[in-house]
Design a protein around this motif. Structure first.
Motif, mmCIF file in Angstrom:
data_model
loop_
_atom_site.group_PDB
_atom_site.id
_atom_site.type_symbol
_atom_site.label_atom_id
_atom_site.label_comp_id
_atom_site.label_asym_id
_atom_site.label_seq_id
_atom_site.Cartn_x
_atom_site.Cartn_y
_atom_site.Cartn_z
ATOM 1 N N GLN A 164 0.871 -1.181 0.000
ATOM 2 C CA GLN A 164 0.000 0.000 0.000
ATOM 3 C C GLN A 164 0.914 1.240 0.000
ATOM 4 N N PRO A 165 1.287 1.728 -1.200
ATOM 5 C CA PRO A 165 2.281 2.812 -1.284
ATOM 6 C C PRO A 165 1.882 4.093 -0.547
ATOM 7 N N ASN A 166 0.591 4.207 -0.136
ATOM 8 C CA ASN A 166 0.197 5.375 0.674
ATOM 9 C C ASN A 166 1.017 5.472 1.960
ATOM 10 N N TYR A 167 1.614 4.335 2.366
ATOM 11 C CA TYR A 167 2.381 4.328 3.618
ATOM 12 C C TYR A 167 3.809 4.857 3.449
ATOM 13 N N LYS A 168 4.204 5.088 2.193
ATOM 14 C CA LYS A 168 5.590 5.531 1.956
ATOM 15 C C LYS A 168 5.935 6.811 2.743
ATOM 16 N N PRO A 169 5.075 7.857 2.667
ATOM 17 C CA PRO A 169 5.426 9.087 3.413
ATOM 18 C C PRO A 169 5.542 8.852 4.914
ATOM 19 N N LEU A 170 4.722 7.941 5.456
ATOM 20 C CA LEU A 170 4.779 7.689 6.904
ATOM 21 C C LEU A 170 6.149 7.126 7.293
ATOM 22 N N PHE A 171 6.615 6.119 6.535
ATOM 23 C CA PHE A 171 7.909 5.512 6.895
ATOM 24 C C PHE A 171 9.066 6.463 6.572
ATOM 25 N N GLU A 172 8.914 7.244 5.490
ATOM 26 C CA GLU A 172 9.955 8.249 5.202
ATOM 27 C C GLU A 172 10.006 9.286 6.322
ATOM 28 N N GLY A 173 8.830 9.599 6.879
ATOM 29 C CA GLY A 173 8.770 10.559 7.993
ATOM 30 C C GLY A 173 9.510 10.037 9.219
ATOM 31 N N ILE A 174 9.429 8.729 9.458
ATOM 32 C CA ILE A 174 10.167 8.150 10.603
ATOM 33 C C ILE A 174 11.671 8.288 10.354
ATOM 34 N N VAL A 175 12.091 8.020 9.106
ATOM 35 C CA VAL A 175 13.528 8.146 8.787
ATOM 36 C C VAL A 175 13.967 9.605 8.966
ATOM 37 N N ASP A 176 13.106 10.554 8.521
ATOM 38 C CA ASP A 176 13.418 11.988 8.714
ATOM 39 C C ASP A 176 13.679 12.272 10.192
ATOM 40 N N LYS A 177 12.780 11.760 11.052
ATOM 41 C CA LYS A 177 12.920 12.037 12.493
ATOM 42 C C LYS A 177 14.204 11.418 13.044
ATOM 43 N N LEU A 178 14.516 10.199 12.603
ATOM 44 C CA LEU A 178 15.747 9.554 13.085
ATOM 45 C C LEU A 178 16.971 10.353 12.641
ATOM 46 N N GLU A 179 16.888 10.939 11.450
ATOM 47 C CA GLU A 179 18.009 11.773 10.971
ATOM 48 C C GLU A 179 18.071 13.092 11.748
ATOM 49 N N GLU A 180 16.882 13.692 11.987
ATOM 50 C CA GLU A 180 16.864 14.965 12.740
ATOM 51 C C GLU A 180 17.464 14.781 14.127
ATOM 52 N N MET A 181 17.179 13.625 14.737
ATOM 53 C CA MET A 181 17.703 13.364 16.090
ATOM 54 C C MET A 181 19.148 12.866 16.040
ATOM 55 N N LYS A 182 19.683 12.755 14.828
ATOM 56 C CA LYS A 182 21.058 12.281 14.595
ATOM 57 C C LYS A 182 21.267 10.840 15.069
ATOM 58 N N ILE A 183 20.157 10.076 15.096
ATOM 59 C CA ILE A 183 20.295 8.640 15.365
ATOM 60 C C ILE A 183 20.935 8.001 14.133
ATOM 61 N N ILE A 184 20.517 8.495 12.958
ATOM 62 C CA ILE A 184 21.186 8.117 11.704
ATOM 63 C C ILE A 184 21.764 9.402 11.130
ATOM 64 N N GLU A 185 22.989 9.328 10.667
ATOM 65 C CA GLU A 185 23.615 10.514 10.069
ATOM 66 C C GLU A 185 22.958 10.821 8.735
ATOM 67 N N ARG A 186 22.524 12.085 8.559
ATOM 68 C CA ARG A 186 21.925 12.489 7.276
ATOM 69 C C ARG A 186 23.006 12.516 6.204
ATOM 70 N N ARG A 187 22.682 11.989 5.011
ATOM 71 C CA ARG A 187 23.691 11.975 3.932
ATOM 72 C C ARG A 187 23.583 13.214 3.079
#
Ligand code: SF4
Ligand code: SF4
Length: 295
Positions: A272-295
């Motif tokens: 269900q590709p409608n979920y793509k923005p939701l999971f991308e949003g989680i990755v955004d938050k992990l990057e904002e918190m520097k849990i994952i380094e933004r590339r």
């Protein structure tokens, strides 16, 4: 390599479905390896529709008593010493039920004829599976009836670190609960994502999961899954998350598509590709918190 563990105090909260789709979303921006640390019921590869095993390693993290029949005279002293009732005397010889034996060595110490030694047994395996999404999964499996799940998880983590060397991130799918295999999966992680379900037991188990991450000094964030089934408990989860300074990473409503996606062995982000923005949003938050380094 950073390490993020996904856990849920309660089984059936949707942890593996969420881990699979989150891994795909992360893999679009970062190199990643997954570790299926749910060694009692590994199913991350199933959820990702992946069967292509490229490596298998037998694991031995447990010992069991082993009897030398030639030395045994059937005196029964070992049977009396075994508090687990793993020994019977049959036709004048001691017999061990290996599914009950805990490898404690009491029988060996009690035997006057030095007829019992402890031997290492294969109690699990770790496999590496190639997915169709450009990343690999290392998965552990404890053999049926065997103990030592925490040690198998540790072996899985070591194998994932070896195979994933050079990756930005390892994402692990932990067992449900807060027991030994979950502690082995979460300890030493850089971050824990707790998947919480808004039911009375889900709320209670989520509290225990947060407390466990606090004890292990692993910062955490929360994903509320099926939040629409009980808005009142969802609000309680949000309040507790604020108290614990554990940010809400996403809220996912109850959706039967999750079940249909599982049946089709397709991650929900693909089903269900409608979920793509939701999971991308989680990755955004992990990057904002520097849990994952933004590339
Ligand atoms: S104590 Fe030793 S000799 Fe006696 S029954 Fe057990 S294994 Fe056999
Ligand atoms: S090692 Fe311990 S549990 Fe196993 S048979 Fe001996 S006494 Fe029983």
């Amino acid at each position: 390599m950073r390490w993020i563990s996904v856990l849920s105090g309660k089984g059936g909260a949707g942890k593996s479905s969420i881990t699979a789709s989150l891994a795909i979303a992360i893999s679009k921006r970062h190199t990643i390896i997954c570790a299926d640390c749910d060694v009692d019921a590994p199913n991350l590869a199933l959820v990702l529709g992946s069967d292509n095993m490229i490596e298998r390693e037998a694991l031995s993290t447990s010992m069991k008593a082993d009897i030398d029949e030639k030395k045994c005279n059937g005196c029964g002293k070992c049977k009396d010493a075994c508090t687990f009732e793993a020994i019977t005397i049959e036709e004048g010889k001691a017999m061990i039920n290996r599914h009950i034996c805990e490898g404690c060595k009491a029988c060996s110490l009690a035997c006057p004829n030095d007829a019992i030694q402890r031997k290492k047994i294969q109690n699990g395996e770790a496999v590496c599976i190639e997915t169709a999404y450009g990343f690999k999964i290392v998965a552990g499996q404890l053999a049926p009836g065997e103990s030592g799940s925490g040690k198998i998880v540790t072996k899985v983590r070591l194998m994932a670190e070896r195979i994933g060397e050079g990756c930005d991130l390892a994402l692990s799918d932990s067992s449900a609960g807060i027991g030994c295999p979950v502690i082995a999966s979460v300890s030493g992680s850089d971050y824990a994502i707790i998947v919480a379900e808004p039911t009375p037991s889900g709320f209670s188990d989520m509290k225990r999961a947060i407390e466990m991450t606090e004890i292990l000094k692993v910062p955490s964030g929360i994903i509320i899954n099926k939040h629409s089934i009980n808005p009142m408990i969802s609000d309680k989860i949000i309040t507790l998350a604020k108290e614990k300074r554990s940010p809400i990473l996403a809220k996912i409503g109850y959706d039967k598509d999750f079940i249909d996606a599982l049946v089709k062995r397709t991650p929900i982000i693909d089903f269900q590709p409608n979920y793509k923005p939701l999971f991308e949003g989680i990755v955004d938050k992990l990057e904002e918190m520097k849990i994952i380094e933004r590339r």
